[in-house]
Enzyme design. Structure first.
Site, short mmCIF file in Angstrom:
data_model
loop_
_atom_site.label_atom_id
_atom_site.label_comp_id
_atom_site.label_asym_id
_atom_site.label_seq_id
_atom_site.Cartn_x
_atom_site.Cartn_y
_atom_site.Cartn_z
N GLU A 41 -26.27 10.30 -5.08
CA GLU A 41 -25.11 10.53 -5.96
C GLU A 41 -25.43 10.25 -7.43
OE1 GLU A 41 -22.41 8.22 -3.67
OE2 GLU A 41 -22.79 6.35 -4.73
N HIS A 91 -20.08 3.29 5.17
CA HIS A 91 -21.14 3.28 4.16
C HIS A 91 -21.71 1.86 4.20
CE1 HIS A 91 -23.36 3.78 0.52
NE2 HIS A 91 -22.47 3.22 -0.29
N SER A 110 0.82 -1.22 0.00
CA SER A 110 0.00 0.00 0.00
C SER A 110 0.85 1.26 0.00
CB SER A 110 -0.90 0.02 1.23
OG SER A 110 -1.49 1.30 1.35
N SER A 122 -0.10 3.90 1.14
CA SER A 122 -0.46 4.68 2.34
C SER A 122 0.35 4.30 3.58
CB SER A 122 -1.95 4.49 2.65
OG SER A 122 -2.73 4.90 1.57
N GLN A 134 -14.01 -4.42 -0.38
CA GLN A 134 -14.27 -4.83 1.00
C GLN A 134 -14.57 -6.33 1.15
OE1 GLN A 134 -17.23 -2.23 2.69
NE2 GLN A 134 -15.89 -0.44 2.60
N ASP A 137 -28.04 7.16 -0.18
CA ASP A 137 -26.72 7.63 -0.60
C ASP A 137 -26.50 7.35 -2.10
OD1 ASP A 137 -23.95 8.51 0.57
OD2 ASP A 137 -23.47 6.82 -0.72
P1 NAP Z 1 -10.06 5.66 -0.51
O1 NAP Z 1 -9.82 7.12 -0.31
O2 NAP Z 1 -10.00 5.12 -1.89
O3 NAP Z 1 -9.02 4.88 0.42
C1 NAP Z 1 -9.02 3.50 0.49
C2 NAP Z 1 -7.89 3.01 1.37
O4 NAP Z 1 -7.98 1.59 1.46
C3 NAP Z 1 -6.50 3.34 0.82
O5 NAP Z 1 -5.64 3.68 1.87
C4 NAP Z 1 -6.10 2.03 0.17
O6 NAP Z 1 -4.71 1.85 0.09
C5 NAP Z 1 -6.70 1.05 1.16
N1 NAP Z 1 -6.82 -0.30 0.61
C6 NAP Z 1 -7.02 -0.68 -0.67
N2 NAP Z 1 -7.01 -2.03 -0.75
C7 NAP Z 1 -6.80 -2.49 0.49
C8 NAP Z 1 -6.61 -3.79 1.04
N3 NAP Z 1 -6.65 -4.88 0.27
N4 NAP Z 1 -6.40 -3.91 2.37
C9 NAP Z 1 -6.32 -2.81 3.16
N5 NAP Z 1 -6.45 -1.54 2.69
C10 NAP Z 1 -6.69 -1.39 1.38
O7 NAP Z 1 -11.47 5.22 0.08
P2 NAP Z 1 -12.60 6.14 0.76
O8 NAP Z 1 -13.17 7.07 -0.27
O9 NAP Z 1 -12.09 6.69 2.04
O10 NAP Z 1 -13.73 5.04 1.03
C11 NAP Z 1 -13.67 4.17 2.14
C12 NAP Z 1 -15.08 3.93 2.63
O11 NAP Z 1 -15.62 5.19 3.07
C13 NAP Z 1 -16.05 3.40 1.58
O12 NAP Z 1 -16.94 2.52 2.20
C14 NAP Z 1 -16.79 4.67 1.12
O13 NAP Z 1 -18.07 4.41 0.59
C15 NAP Z 1 -16.88 5.40 2.45
N6 NAP Z 1 -17.11 6.84 2.37
C16 NAP Z 1 -16.28 7.63 1.65
C17 NAP Z 1 -16.48 9.01 1.62
C18 NAP Z 1 -15.52 9.92 0.91
O14 NAP Z 1 -15.68 11.12 1.05
N7 NAP Z 1 -14.52 9.45 0.19
C19 NAP Z 1 -17.56 9.58 2.31
C20 NAP Z 1 -18.40 8.72 3.07
C21 NAP Z 1 -18.15 7.36 3.09
P3 NAP Z 1 -3.81 2.62 -1.02
O15 NAP Z 1 -3.60 3.99 -0.46
O16 NAP Z 1 -2.57 1.84 -1.12
O17 NAP Z 1 -4.62 2.66 -2.28
#
Ligand code: NAP
Length: 346
Positions: free
Chosen positions: A195, A109, A52, A54, A87, A191
């Site tokens: 969107e 979510h 990752s 991150s 997930q 939601d």
């Molecule tokens: P995101 O910004 O794309 O971040 C995802 C994170 O998960 C990244 O750090 C990624 O690593 C990591 N990841 C990817 N594959 C993985 C694995 N196999 N094991 C462990 N970690 C892994 O996602 P997000 O937008 O925050 O969304 C996360 C959740 O929040 C979702 O359920 C989404 O619906 C919800 N949500 C998001 C928002 C929003 O504003 N974005 C608002 C409300 C709810 P890398 O950095 O290496 O890619």
């Protein structure tokens, strides 16, 4: 009766004290939850996959980073903040084998649980804490001593699970603003609908149709951009601050008359029929099945449609005009993200 709003006095922050909280994923939501909880005095660890991008960012920001499996093993409460479409696989390989009775899974979510892409054992609490804002806002509001409102929901685990969700909401600052209780079904379906039909799909299509109408009628693309895209923010800011009537209070009489007599000719009864169809596809699971299939099939159509959108004339015109407005360019998310990525080595 209006829905009850929970605030900090309703939360029992102590239910998460002396517990280990794992945040799986360190992206938009993950980093904000983790940092806010840490600053609220909780013990937070991060779970990520081996390569990752991150990992280094989370370490630099003071976290112990582990493999997802080890983080789940070590934690009492686990938030899954990885992308929705990943997930289920992460759950099967790294989370499910390491869950045990009494642990709590938290989602931001409801999609994976509501559409049964993840089926958690009955002796594990399943809750949701979903801030009504993007991660960077959850973090910046917290740092200012405020908070972004959030929704909580309990899928299983009853009163204990609800106390955990409220304590988590407290830890990220959401109870400073206000927390509403919903269900996984309601949060997920509304939601997705919001969107698709209004916020992202509906607004993008409305902007492009307005822009094209003016350009096809021979007006300058720059004029079309200002009138159908740039000024949208001024109007939506007014709506967010004081509602549709409040926005109408601020605009000219001519604009008001055009608004109330013409709007319903653009968004017609047919538009609403289509919205109802979109909603029924969400409710029946048709949309999610299609999205899962598209994701597993390599995102061909997704990438094609995004690329088509990027080639639209409005993008080139917009890019040029935004360069003349430094205050807008500063908030250009794609530009800011690229700069952040190169700085953080992401
Ligand atoms: P995101 O910004 O794309 O971040 C995802 C994170 O998960 C990244 O750090 C990624 O690593 C990591 N990841 C990817 N594959 C993985 C694995 N196999 N094991 C462990 N970690 C892994 O996602 P997000 O937008 O925050 O969304 C996360 C959740 O929040 C979702 O359920 C989404 O619906 C919800 N949500 C998001 C928002 C929003 O504003 N974005 C608002 C409300 C709810 P890398 O950095 O290496 O890619």
């Amino acid at each position: 009766m209006p829905t009850k709003v929970y605030t900090s006095k309703d939360a029992k922050p102590a239910v998460l004290k002396n517990k280990t909280l794992a945040v799986i994923g360190y992206g938009s939501q993950g980093h904000a939850h983790a940092l806010n909880l840490k600053d609220s005095g909780y013990n937070v660890i991060i779970g990520l996959y081996p390569k990752s991008k991150s990992i280094e960012v989370a370490k630099k920001q003071g976290f112990k980073v582990m493999s997802t499996a080890d983080a789940v093993k070590a934690a009492d409460v686990i938030m899954i903040a990885a992308p929705d479409m990943k997930q289920a696989d992460i759950y099967k390989s790294d989370i499910e084998p390491n869950l045990s009775k009494g642990k709590t899974l938290i989602f931001t979510h409801g999609l994976s649980i509501h559409f049964k892409l993840i089926k958690a054992p009955k002796d594990v609490n399943v809750v949701m804490v979903a801030p009504k804002g993007p991660g960077h806002e959850v973090r910046s509001q917290y740092k200012e001593g405020k908070g972004v409102p959030a929704l909580i929901a309990v899928y299983q685990g009853g009163k204990v699970a609800k106390e955990i969700a409220l304590a988590w909401a407290y830890g990220i600052g959401a109870t400073r603003a206000g927390v509403l209780e919903t269900s996984f079904k309601e949060e997920t379906e509304t939601d997705l609908f919001g969107e698709q039909a209004v916020l992202c799909g509906g607004v993008s299509a409305l902007i492009m149709a307005g822009f094209e109408t003016l350009v096809e009628a021979g007006y300058k693309p720059e004029m079309a951009y200002f009138e159908c895209c740039h000024e949208l923010k001024l109007i939506t800011d007014l709506i967010v601050e004081s509602g549709i009537s409040g926005m109408r209070f601020s605009i000219s009489e001519t604009a008001k008359y055009g608004d109330i007599t013409r709007g319903s000719r653009v968004i017609t009864k047919d538009t609403k029929k289509n919205m109802k169809k979109i909603l029924s596809e969400i409710q029946s699971g048709k949309f999610v099945n299609e999205w899962v299939k598209e994701y597993k099939g390599g995102l061909k159509n997704y990438k094609k449609l995004l690329a088509e959108g990027e080639k639209h004339q409005i993008e080139k015109v917009g890019q040029r005009l935004r360069a003349f407005m430094p205050w807008v360019a500063k908030r250009n998310i794609k530009g800011v993200q690229a700069a952040y990525d190169s700085k953080s080595g992401k």
